[in-house]
Scaffold this active site. Structure first.
Site, PDB file in Angstrom:
ATOM      1  CD  GLU A  24       2.471 -13.664  15.487  1.00 34.94           C
ATOM      2  OE1 GLU A  24       2.516 -12.497  15.926  1.00 34.94           O
ATOM      3  OE2 GLU A  24       1.951 -14.612  16.110  1.00 34.94           O
ATOM      4  CG  ASP A  62      -2.056   0.947   1.132  1.00 29.39           C
ATOM      5  OD1 ASP A  62      -2.296   1.472   0.032  1.00 29.39           O
ATOM      6  OD2 ASP A  62      -2.716   1.187   2.156  1.00 29.39           O
ATOM      7  CG  LEU A 103       9.669 -16.693  -3.518  1.00 34.79           C
ATOM      8  CD1 LEU A 103       9.386 -16.706  -2.020  1.00 34.79           C
ATOM      9  CD2 LEU A 103      10.082 -15.285  -3.957  1.00 34.79           C
ATOM     10  N   GLY A 144       0.247   5.459  -4.325  1.00 37.57           N
ATOM     11  CA  GLY A 144      -0.329   6.745  -4.721  1.00 37.57           C
ATOM     12  C   GLY A 144       0.217   7.886  -3.865  1.00 37.57           C
ATOM     13  NE  ARG A 145      -1.571   6.560   1.229  1.00 40.60           N
ATOM     14  CZ  ARG A 145      -1.614   5.620   2.161  1.00 40.60           C
ATOM     15  NH1 ARG A 145      -1.397   5.933   3.417  1.00 40.60           N
ATOM     16  NH2 ARG A 145      -1.857   4.371   1.848  1.00 40.60           N
ATOM     17  CD1 TRP A 146       7.579   6.794  -2.214  1.00 37.75           C
ATOM     18  CD2 TRP A 146       7.066   6.931  -4.408  1.00 37.75           C
ATOM     19  NE1 TRP A 146       8.751   6.905  -2.918  1.00 37.75           N
ATOM     20  CE2 TRP A 146       8.464   6.993  -4.263  1.00 37.75           C
ATOM     21  CE3 TRP A 146       6.518   6.986  -5.683  1.00 37.75           C
ATOM     22  CZ2 TRP A 146       9.337   7.107  -5.357  1.00 37.75           C
ATOM     23  CZ3 TRP A 146       7.363   7.114  -6.772  1.00 37.75           C
ATOM     24  CH2 TRP A 146       8.766   7.173  -6.599  1.00 37.75           C
ATOM     25  CB  THR A 183     -12.751  -8.219  -6.013  1.00 33.08           C
ATOM     26  OG1 THR A 183     -12.696  -8.207  -4.580  1.00 33.08           O
ATOM     27  CG2 THR A 183     -12.347  -9.593  -6.491  1.00 33.08           C
ATOM     28  CD  GLU A 184     -13.200  -5.392  -2.685  1.00 41.20           C
ATOM     29  OE1 GLU A 184     -12.019  -5.759  -2.532  1.00 41.20           O
ATOM     30  OE2 GLU A 184     -14.153  -6.207  -2.729  1.00 41.20           O
ATOM     31  CG  HIS A 237       0.245   2.037  -9.254  1.00 37.46           C
ATOM     32  ND1 HIS A 237      -0.012   1.650  -7.963  1.00 37.46           N
ATOM     33  CD2 HIS A 237      -0.839   2.759  -9.642  1.00 37.46           C
ATOM     34  CE1 HIS A 237      -1.200   2.106  -7.589  1.00 37.46           C
ATOM     35  NE2 HIS A 237      -1.724   2.790  -8.585  1.00 37.46           N
ATOM     36  CB  ILE A 296      -7.578  -7.241   6.922  1.00 39.46           C
ATOM     37  CG1 ILE A 296      -7.050  -7.392   8.354  1.00 39.46           C
ATOM     38  CG2 ILE A 296      -7.387  -8.527   6.145  1.00 39.46           C
ATOM     39  CD1 ILE A 296      -5.559  -7.642   8.481  1.00 39.46           C
ATOM     40  CB  SER A 297      -7.782  -3.924   2.402  1.00 37.17           C
ATOM     41  OG  SER A 297      -7.519  -2.732   3.086  1.00 37.17           O
TER      42      SER A 297
HETATM   43  C1  FPP Z   1      -1.875   0.224  -3.310  1.00 40.05           C
HETATM   44  O1  FPP Z   1      -1.396   1.525  -3.320  1.00 40.05           O
HETATM   45  C2  FPP Z   1      -1.330  -0.504  -4.430  1.00 40.05           C
HETATM   46  C3  FPP Z   1      -2.064  -1.120  -5.385  1.00 40.05           C
HETATM   47  C4  FPP Z   1      -3.524  -1.145  -5.419  1.00 40.05           C
HETATM   48  C5  FPP Z   1      -1.416  -1.792  -6.503  1.00 40.05           C
HETATM   49  C6  FPP Z   1      -0.204  -2.529  -6.173  1.00 40.05           C
HETATM   50  C7  FPP Z   1       0.509  -2.838  -7.402  1.00 40.05           C
HETATM   51  C8  FPP Z   1       1.842  -2.830  -7.533  1.00 40.05           C
HETATM   52  C9  FPP Z   1       2.777  -2.567  -6.438  1.00 40.05           C
HETATM   53  C10 FPP Z   1       2.459  -3.149  -8.828  1.00 40.05           C
HETATM   54  C11 FPP Z   1       1.883  -4.421  -9.379  1.00 40.05           C
HETATM   55  C12 FPP Z   1       2.849  -5.074 -10.219  1.00 40.05           C
HETATM   56  C13 FPP Z   1       2.736  -6.325 -10.636  1.00 40.05           C
HETATM   57  C14 FPP Z   1       3.853  -6.913 -11.332  1.00 40.05           C
HETATM   58  C15 FPP Z   1       1.533  -7.158 -10.411  1.00 40.05           C
HETATM   59  P1  FPP Z   1      -2.452   2.685  -3.512  1.00 40.05           P
HETATM   60  O2  FPP Z   1      -2.554   2.988  -4.954  1.00 40.05           O
HETATM   61  O3  FPP Z   1      -3.736   2.315  -2.860  1.00 40.05           O
HETATM   62  O4  FPP Z   1      -1.741   3.842  -2.742  1.00 40.05           O
HETATM   63  P2  FPP Z   1      -2.463   4.979  -1.893  1.00 40.05           P
HETATM   64  O5  FPP Z   1      -3.203   4.293  -0.776  1.00 40.05           O
HETATM   65  O6  FPP Z   1      -1.331   5.795  -1.407  1.00 40.05           O
HETATM   66  O7  FPP Z   1      -3.378   5.708  -2.822  1.00 40.05           O
END
Ligand code: FPP
Length: 258
Positions: A225, A38, A149, A41-43, A84-85, A55, A213-214
């Site tokens: 844990e 997570d 892995l 977007g904020r990053w 799914t959301e 992303h 947990i979303s």
């Molecule tokens: C949550 O951050 C992140 C996601 C919903 C997407 C996660 C996807 C990746 C890290 C890349 C996926 C790559 C592959 C190879 C499958 P957010 O967008 O909700 O961030 P925010 O809460 O700051 O808005």
């Protein structure tokens, strides 16, 4: 004996921000680690960049974390890549997220093969674009003989729907006479979930300081844990993963007993 040695080492004081793999107890490495990635977007926002830049940076983190997880000896790494959301997000962001697996695998598949990683996907195929599914299926196929892995991408995954789907299939099997109602127990339920081939996660990590947990692995995390960090996913790195495992190793897991 080995465990005792590690306990002593920890008592002598260890800088938790400068951990090495050898600081971890090799006999107590979590087998299955799940991550809610997570904060992309904020990053991006804090850097004045569009959300999709977060992303893309998050994709680089996946590469590093998978490498370290493999090196440390984690057996399964389940990453929540798209829920799914998440379809409710703006169309261009959804499109970008659907393109990422292909981009990631195009860049990383050779190295994943070299590292003996097995790529897997967990989620519902419906709605996923063909090019996304094709890229993942190709990677799954090309890595299926590997023994290192398991890099398990949760794509179009939602735990409530997973449970509903399992119940529907169990009901079908009861009605068809394949199983009796009395056979329904935890073990059987596990067999109907998308995680049926894996043990429950030992450790669940969530980045970006959110404490929820979303809709991720609700059934499977009964005794997992939990570990949280304020770091945004693009900032998460080798040190963060080592710290999570180190702290996991300090915990006493009792699974409801004393
Ligand atoms: C949550 O951050 C992140 C996601 C919903 C997407 C996660 C996807 C990746 C890290 C890349 C996926 C790559 C592959 C190879 C499958 P957010 O967008 O909700 O961030 P925010 O809460 O700051 O808005």
């Amino acid at each position: 004996m080995l465990k005792g040695l590690f306990a002593k080492k920890k008592e002598n004081g260890l800088d938790k921000n400068k951990l090495n793999i050898k600081d971890l107890d090799p006999l107590n490495i979590p087998k299955h680690v799940a991550i809610i990635m997570d904060g992309n977007g904020r990053w991006a926002k804090q850097k004045g960049l569009p959300r999709i830049a977060g992303h893309r940076e998050g994709m680089k983190t996946i590469r590093e974390v998978a490498r370290v997880a493999n090196e440390v000896g984690i057996k399964i790494l389940t990453l929540y890549a798209f829920s799914t959301e998440n379809w409710k997000r703006p169309q261009d962001e959804v499109k970008f997220l659907m393109d990422l697996p292909q981009e990631f695998l195009r860049k990383e598949l050779d190295e994943l093969i070299e590292q003996n990683v097995q790529v897997k996907m967990m989620g519902f195929d419906q709605q996923l674009p063909e090019h996304t599914l094709n890229a993942v299926h190709e990677a799954v196929e090309k890595t299926k003989q590997n023994t290192g892995l398991i890099l398990n991408f949760a794509l179009n995954y939602g735990s409530r729907y997973e449970i509903i789907h399992a119940i529907r299939n169990i009901v079908d099997d009861v009605l068809a006479g394949n199983i009796s109602k009395d056979e329904i127990d935890e073990k059987l339920m596990n067999q109907y979930l998308l995680t049926k081939s894996y043990p429950d996660p030992d450790l669940l990590i969530r980045t970006s300081g959110e404490l929820r947990i979303s809709n991720f692995l609700l059934w499977q995390i009964a005794y997992t844990e939990l570990w949280y960090t304020d770091e945004f996913w693009p900032e998460f790195n080798k040190q963060s993963l080592l710290q999570a495992i180190y702290e996991y190793q300090q915990r006493s897991r009792r699974f409801g007993s004393l």
